[in-house]
Scaffold this motif. Structure first.
Motif, PDB file in Angstrom:
ATOM      1  N   ASN A 149       1.490   6.661  -2.281  1.00 15.83           N
ATOM      2  CA  ASN A 149       0.319   6.751  -1.416  1.00 15.83           C
ATOM      3  C   ASN A 149       0.710   7.607  -0.220  1.00 15.83           C
ATOM      4  O   ASN A 149       1.388   7.149   0.690  1.00 15.83           O
ATOM      5  N   LYS A 150       0.314   8.856  -0.226  1.00 14.18           N
ATOM      6  CA  LYS A 150       0.775   9.807   0.789  1.00 14.18           C
ATOM      7  C   LYS A 150       0.292   9.439   2.181  1.00 14.18           C
ATOM      8  O   LYS A 150       0.976   9.687   3.166  1.00 14.18           O
ATOM      9  N   ASN A 151      -0.873   8.835   2.302  1.00 15.60           N
ATOM     10  CA  ASN A 151      -1.388   8.459   3.618  1.00 15.60           C
ATOM     11  C   ASN A 151      -0.541   7.369   4.260  1.00 15.60           C
ATOM     12  O   ASN A 151      -0.273   7.387   5.450  1.00 15.60           O
ATOM     13  N   LYS A 152      -0.092   6.409   3.493  1.00 12.30           N
ATOM     14  CA  LYS A 152       0.668   5.277   4.019  1.00 12.30           C
ATOM     15  C   LYS A 152       2.112   5.652   4.331  1.00 12.30           C
ATOM     16  O   LYS A 152       2.667   5.192   5.308  1.00 12.30           O
ATOM     17  N   VAL A 153       2.730   6.497   3.516  1.00 12.58           N
ATOM     18  CA  VAL A 153       4.136   6.852   3.699  1.00 12.58           C
ATOM     19  C   VAL A 153       4.331   7.667   4.969  1.00 12.58           C
ATOM     20  O   VAL A 153       5.311   7.494   5.680  1.00 12.58           O
ATOM     21  N   GLY A 189       0.787  -1.221   0.000  1.00 12.76           N
ATOM     22  CA  GLY A 189       0.000   0.000   0.000  1.00 12.76           C
ATOM     23  C   GLY A 189       0.819   1.270   0.000  1.00 12.76           C
ATOM     24  O   GLY A 189       0.266   2.359   0.114  1.00 12.76           O
ATOM     25  N   TYR A 190       2.137   1.185  -0.112  1.00 10.62           N
ATOM     26  CA  TYR A 190       2.962   2.386  -0.154  1.00 10.62           C
ATOM     27  C   TYR A 190       2.892   3.065  -1.516  1.00 10.62           C
ATOM     28  O   TYR A 190       3.074   4.266  -1.616  1.00 10.62           O
ATOM     29  N   LEU A 191       2.638   2.284  -2.564  1.00 12.06           N
ATOM     30  CA  LEU A 191       2.459   2.830  -3.907  1.00 12.06           C
ATOM     31  C   LEU A 191       1.058   2.503  -4.397  1.00 12.06           C
ATOM     32  O   LEU A 191       0.518   1.450  -4.080  1.00 12.06           O
TER      33      LEU A 191
END
Length: 178
Positions: A97-101, A80-82
Motif C-alpha cells: 500500500n504505497k500511501n501507507k508506507v 494497512g501496509y499491505l
C-alpha cells in the motif's frame, strides 16, 4: 555422653541462571517483508510462497520462521501496509500500500539529553526552542462511575395493531383484477 547430635548446616540451593540469548540486530520480519514487496514489480501481487523464496534468497530462514512470517503478513494487512487483492489471512496475494508506507517512514523528533557534571539537562528539540514555552501539564480527574439502571420492561404489542396489518395486506392482494 549427651544426646546432642551435630547436624551439618544446609547449604543454600544454588539456582542456575539461564543465559539470555543476545538480541539479534537487524531489520524486523515486517521490515523485510515491506522491502521485498516494494522491490517486486508484480501487478497482481506476491503470493506467500513467492515471498518466502525472496526472503530465503536474502538470507532469512523462512522455513524455520514460518509461523512468525504468516503472523507478520497478517499484521501488515490489518494495519494497512499491505493490500490483499486475493485470499484471506496469510493466503492469497499481497501488494504494498504505497500511501501507507510513505507515511510510516517519518520519524518523531526526540528530545536530546545532555549530561552536565552529575546533573542531567534536558534540551528541547530545535523546532521547540524557537520561543515556545512549556505549559503545565493538566491532570485529568476521573468522574465516579454511575450505577447502571435496570432496563425498563418491554411492553407487549397490542393485538389490535397486528390485526390491522393483516387486514391491509389481504386487501392489497385482492385488488389487482383485470
Amino acid at each position: 555422653m549427651s544426646g546432642v547430635i551435630a547436624i551439618p548446616q544446609a547449604t543454600p540451593a544454588t539456582t542456575t541462571k539461564k543465559r539470555s540469548k543476545p538480541k539479534k540486530t537487524g531489520p524486523t520480519v515486517s521490515d523485510r517483508i515491506l522491502k521485498v514487496m516494494s522491490a517486486s514489480s508484480d501487478r497482481s501481487g506476491v503470493s506467500l510462497a513467492a515471498l518466502k523464496k525472496y526472503l530465503a534468497a536474502s538470507g532469512y530462514d523462512a522455513v524455520k520462521n514460518n509461523a512468525r512470517l504468516k503472523l507478520a503478513v497478517r499484521r501488515l494487512v490489518a494495519k494497512g501496509y499491505l493490500l490483499q487483492p486475493k485470499g484471506t489471512g496469510a493466503s492469497g496475494s499481497f501488494k504494498i500500500n504505497k500511501n501507507k508506507v510513505v507515511a510510516k517512514k517519518k520519524k518523531p523528533i526526540k528530545n536530546k539529553v545532555k549530561k552536565v557534571g552529575a546533573k542531567k539537562v534536558r534540551r528541547a528539540s530545535p523546532k521547540k526552542a524557537a520561543g515556545a514555552k512549556k505549559s503545565p501539564k493538566k491532570t485529568k480527574r476521573k468522574s465516579p462511575k454511575k450505577a447502571k439502571r435496570p432496563a425498563a420492561a418491554k411492553k407487549p404489542k397490542s393485538p389490535r395493531k397486528t390485526k390491522r396489518r393483516l387486514a391491509k395486506s389481504t386487501r392489497a392482494k385482492a385488488t389487482p383484477k383485470k
